[in-house]
Scaffold this motif. Structure first.
Motif, PDB file in Angstrom:
ATOM      1  N   ILE A  17       0.850  -1.193   0.000  1.00 47.36           N
ATOM      2  CA  ILE A  17       0.000   0.000   0.000  1.00 47.36           C
ATOM      3  C   ILE A  17       0.888   1.246   0.000  1.00 47.36           C
ATOM      4  N   SER A  18       0.593   2.195  -0.870  1.00 41.92           N
ATOM      5  CA  SER A  18       1.344   3.457  -0.897  1.00 41.92           C
ATOM      6  C   SER A  18       0.860   4.355   0.237  1.00 41.92           C
ATOM      7  N   ARG A  20      -0.237   7.302  -0.141  1.00 44.73           N
ATOM      8  CA  ARG A  20      -1.462   7.925  -0.657  1.00 44.73           C
ATOM      9  C   ARG A  20      -2.669   7.002  -0.491  1.00 44.73           C
ATOM     10  N   GLU A  21      -2.474   5.707  -0.754  1.00 45.18           N
ATOM     11  CA  GLU A  21      -3.563   4.736  -0.604  1.00 45.18           C
ATOM     12  C   GLU A  21      -3.933   4.565   0.871  1.00 45.18           C
ATOM     13  N   ARG A  24      -5.998   7.447   1.785  1.00 52.83           N
ATOM     14  CA  ARG A  24      -7.350   7.308   1.250  1.00 52.83           C
ATOM     15  C   ARG A  24      -8.189   6.353   2.090  1.00 52.83           C
ATOM     16  N   GLN A  25      -7.601   5.235   2.491  1.00 53.12           N
ATOM     17  CA  GLN A  25      -8.337   4.216   3.251  1.00 53.12           C
ATOM     18  C   GLN A  25      -8.626   4.629   4.691  1.00 53.12           C
TER      19      GLN A  25
END
Length: 68
Positions: A17-18, A20-21, A24-25
């Motif tokens: 997972i980045s 940024r991800e 988002r999550q």
């Protein structure tokens, strides 16, 4: 002894997972995640840590202990 930032980064990368991800999550600001990983946040928000722990499947007690 592993730091909070090292734990978050290692687990995030392990799950592919980045930042940024993860942002988002969890709804936690991307800059906050970056600063946590670099050890630049001295008093991380408990709610943010709970969200990060949940998404990254990290034991909440462990993440809170490392956060102080």
């Amino acid at each position: 002894m592993q730091t909070l930032g090292e734990l978050i980064k290692k687990q995030r990368e392990k799950l592919g997972i980045s930042q940024r991800e993860l942002s988002r999550q969890t709804g936690v600001d991307n800059n906050t995640i970056a600063k946590l990983e670099k050890g630049m946040r001295k008093k991380p928000n408990t709610l943010a840590l709970k969200k990060i722990a949940y998404v990254l499947n990290i034991d909440l007690k462990k993440i809170l202990k490392l956060a102080g």
